[in-house]
Design an enzyme around this catalytic site. Structure first.
Site, PDB file in Angstrom:
ATOM      1  N   GLU A  85      -5.007 -10.248  -3.981  1.00  0.00           N
ATOM      2  CA  GLU A  85      -5.319  -8.860  -4.304  1.00  0.00           C
ATOM      3  C   GLU A  85      -6.596  -8.814  -5.144  1.00  0.00           C
ATOM      4  O   GLU A  85      -6.525  -8.941  -6.378  1.00  0.00           O
ATOM      5  CB  GLU A  85      -4.171  -8.218  -5.088  1.00  0.00           C
ATOM      6  CG  GLU A  85      -2.867  -8.173  -4.341  1.00  0.00           C
ATOM      7  CD  GLU A  85      -1.950  -7.062  -4.855  1.00  0.00           C
ATOM      8  OE1 GLU A  85      -1.595  -6.197  -4.059  1.00  0.00           O
ATOM      9  OE2 GLU A  85      -1.639  -7.058  -6.060  1.00  0.00           O
ATOM     10  N   GLU A 114      -2.223  -6.106 -12.684  1.00  0.00           N
ATOM     11  CA  GLU A 114      -1.926  -5.140 -13.761  1.00  0.00           C
ATOM     12  C   GLU A 114      -1.109  -5.809 -14.868  1.00  0.00           C
ATOM     13  O   GLU A 114      -1.276  -5.490 -16.053  1.00  0.00           O
ATOM     14  CB  GLU A 114      -1.197  -3.915 -13.172  1.00  0.00           C
ATOM     15  CG  GLU A 114      -2.156  -3.055 -12.366  1.00  0.00           C
ATOM     16  CD  GLU A 114      -1.527  -2.312 -11.194  1.00  0.00           C
ATOM     17  OE1 GLU A 114      -0.292  -2.167 -11.153  1.00  0.00           O
ATOM     18  OE2 GLU A 114      -2.287  -1.892 -10.302  1.00  0.00           O
ATOM     19  N   LYS A 134       5.129   0.113  -8.260  1.00  0.00           N
ATOM     20  CA  LYS A 134       4.609   0.186  -9.636  1.00  0.00           C
ATOM     21  C   LYS A 134       5.481   1.146 -10.464  1.00  0.00           C
ATOM     22  O   LYS A 134       6.676   1.251 -10.218  1.00  0.00           O
ATOM     23  CB  LYS A 134       3.129   0.571  -9.616  1.00  0.00           C
ATOM     24  CG  LYS A 134       2.327  -0.342  -8.659  1.00  0.00           C
ATOM     25  CD  LYS A 134       0.846  -0.180  -8.732  1.00  0.00           C
ATOM     26  CE  LYS A 134       0.172  -1.142  -7.742  1.00  0.00           C
ATOM     27  NZ  LYS A 134      -1.279  -1.103  -7.800  1.00  0.00           N
ATOM     28  N   ASN A 157       4.735  -2.188  -3.281  1.00  0.00           N
ATOM     29  CA  ASN A 157       4.851  -2.302  -4.736  1.00  0.00           C
ATOM     30  C   ASN A 157       4.762  -0.887  -5.302  1.00  0.00           C
ATOM     31  O   ASN A 157       3.680  -0.307  -5.355  1.00  0.00           O
ATOM     32  CB  ASN A 157       3.716  -3.190  -5.273  1.00  0.00           C
ATOM     33  CG  ASN A 157       3.714  -3.263  -6.783  1.00  0.00           C
ATOM     34  OD1 ASN A 157       4.648  -2.783  -7.436  1.00  0.00           O
ATOM     35  ND2 ASN A 157       2.662  -3.854  -7.335  1.00  0.00           N
ATOM     36  N   SER A 165      -5.780  -1.250  -1.545  1.00  0.00           N
ATOM     37  CA  SER A 165      -6.157  -0.078  -0.753  1.00  0.00           C
ATOM     38  C   SER A 165      -5.872  -0.218   0.745  1.00  0.00           C
ATOM     39  O   SER A 165      -6.645   0.265   1.571  1.00  0.00           O
ATOM     40  CB  SER A 165      -7.630   0.280  -0.992  1.00  0.00           C
ATOM     41  OG  SER A 165      -7.838   0.608  -2.361  1.00  0.00           O
ATOM     42  N   HIS A 172       0.948  -9.999 -10.863  1.00  0.00           N
ATOM     43  CA  HIS A 172       0.126  -8.857 -10.459  1.00  0.00           C
ATOM     44  C   HIS A 172      -1.014  -8.647 -11.447  1.00  0.00           C
ATOM     45  O   HIS A 172      -0.829  -8.829 -12.652  1.00  0.00           O
ATOM     46  CB  HIS A 172       0.991  -7.592 -10.345  1.00  0.00           C
ATOM     47  CG  HIS A 172       0.273  -6.498  -9.623  1.00  0.00           C
ATOM     48  ND1 HIS A 172      -0.667  -5.715 -10.233  1.00  0.00           N
ATOM     49  CD2 HIS A 172       0.329  -6.098  -8.326  1.00  0.00           C
ATOM     50  CE1 HIS A 172      -1.167  -4.870  -9.340  1.00  0.00           C
ATOM     51  NE2 HIS A 172      -0.571  -5.076  -8.177  1.00  0.00           N
ATOM     52  N   GLY A 219      -6.194   0.234  -5.848  1.00  0.00           N
ATOM     53  CA  GLY A 219      -6.158   1.627  -6.270  1.00  0.00           C
ATOM     54  C   GLY A 219      -7.518   2.299  -6.292  1.00  0.00           C
ATOM     55  O   GLY A 219      -7.676   3.388  -6.835  1.00  0.00           O
TER      56      GLY A 219
HETATM   57  P1  13P Z   1      -3.120  -0.050  -3.770  1.00  0.00           P
HETATM   58  O1  13P Z   1      -2.597  -0.240  -2.378  1.00  0.00           O
HETATM   59  O2  13P Z   1      -2.714   1.253  -4.376  1.00  0.00           O
HETATM   60  O3  13P Z   1      -4.586  -0.325  -3.854  1.00  0.00           O
HETATM   61  O4  13P Z   1      -2.407  -1.164  -4.693  1.00  0.00           O
HETATM   62  C1  13P Z   1      -2.377  -2.477  -4.264  1.00  0.00           C
HETATM   63  C2  13P Z   1      -1.493  -3.247  -5.163  1.00  0.00           C
HETATM   64  O5  13P Z   1      -1.777  -3.413  -6.337  1.00  0.00           O
HETATM   65  C3  13P Z   1      -0.239  -3.743  -4.611  1.00  0.00           C
HETATM   66  O6  13P Z   1       0.389  -4.623  -5.488  1.00  0.00           O
END
Ligand code: 13P
Length: 252
Positions: free
Chosen positions: A169, A99, A11, A9, A215, A97, A175
């Site tokens: 997740e 976010e 982003k 992803n 992560s 997601h 992150g």
């Molecule tokens: P990270 O791997 O940067 O923690 O992000 C995970 C994520 O949100 C994948 O959709």
């Protein structure tokens, strides 16, 4: 047998030039590889999807969108429909997601509509969910996850799950550099499968791929993926570097 999946992803990262470069690098890195029942997907931003689709043709790399609108078309300034994604060759869309939930107010009810629209257009859905740190501290993580899945997906019939991938997740691991331990991931994935089984039976529960996200890095992917109910990962930061992403893909 359900598939393993490693999905990146991206982003809001990578402009056109960077998209071309990274797609090329990933394509090359998996070209001669025995992927061992593993699908490899990248999800660039909307503006770079068409380029990514074109440049991953005749390769093992698949392309997904990070979001879509639930309506077919109309006066929704700035939005993108399932039909538009399909028309440029996208076959998969990430929905739910954390976010999107946190910054854009996406609720379970809205996500149910988006899931319906995606499936009606024959798009595969990677459906994301996961608890926040406060939920886990309070011991509510299973209740939260169960609610997210039930509210957005349990109106579907069993057949729909042929086009659904789940992505657990935990928000506290996204992150942050803090990963769920392989045991925490396995426990939650087993719980998710049990929840699916109670509603749809073992055949559906056993056929759905459940990814872990939060992560995931080359250093921890192998151990997380070794767990029985973890069928791969949804990777953020580490998917932006071809070398790291490749190391995660080959962790199976
Ligand atoms: P990270 O791997 O940067 O923690 O992000 C995970 C994520 O949100 C994948 O959709």
């Amino acid at each position: 047998m359900r598939k393993n999946i490693v999905a990146g992803n991206w982003k809001m990262n990578n402009d056109l030039k960077a998209t071309r470069k990274l797609v090329k690098q990933i394509r090359k890195s998996i070209k001669g590889e025995d992927l061992n029942n593993t699908r490899v997907i990248v999800a660039p931003t909307f503006v770079n999807l068409a380029t990514a689709v074109k440049r991953s043709k005749k390769s093992k790399l698949e392309v997904a969108a990070q979001n879509m609108h639930q309506a077919t078309n109309g006066a929704y300034t700035g939005e993108i429909s399932a039909d538009m994604l399909k028309s440029i060759g996208v076959k998969t869309v990430i929905l739910g997601h954390s976010e999107r939930r946190a910054y854009f107010g996406e609720t379970d009810a809205l996500l149910a509509e988006k899931v319906n629209a995606a499936l009606a257009n024959k798009l595969e859905v990677i459906f994301c969910f996961g608890e926040e740190l406060a939920d886990r501290k309070a011991g509510n993580e299973e209740a939260v996850v169960e609610g997210q899945i039930k509210n957005a997906l349990f109106h579907l019939d069993a057949n729909a799950y042929k086009n659904i991938v789940l992505a657990y997740e935990p928000v506290w691991a996204i992150g942050t550099g803090e990963t769920a331990s392989p045991e925490q991931a396995q426990d939650m994935h087993a719980f998710i499968r049990k929840t699916l089984s109670a509603k749809y039976g073992n055949d559906v529960a056993d056929s759905v791929s459940i990814l872990y996200g939060g992560s995931v890095k080359p250093a921890n992917a192998k151990e997380i993926f070794s767990k029985a109910d973890v069928d791969g990962g949804l990777i953020g930061g580490a998917s932006l570097k071809a070398e790291d992403f490749h190391a995660i893909i080959t962790a199976f």
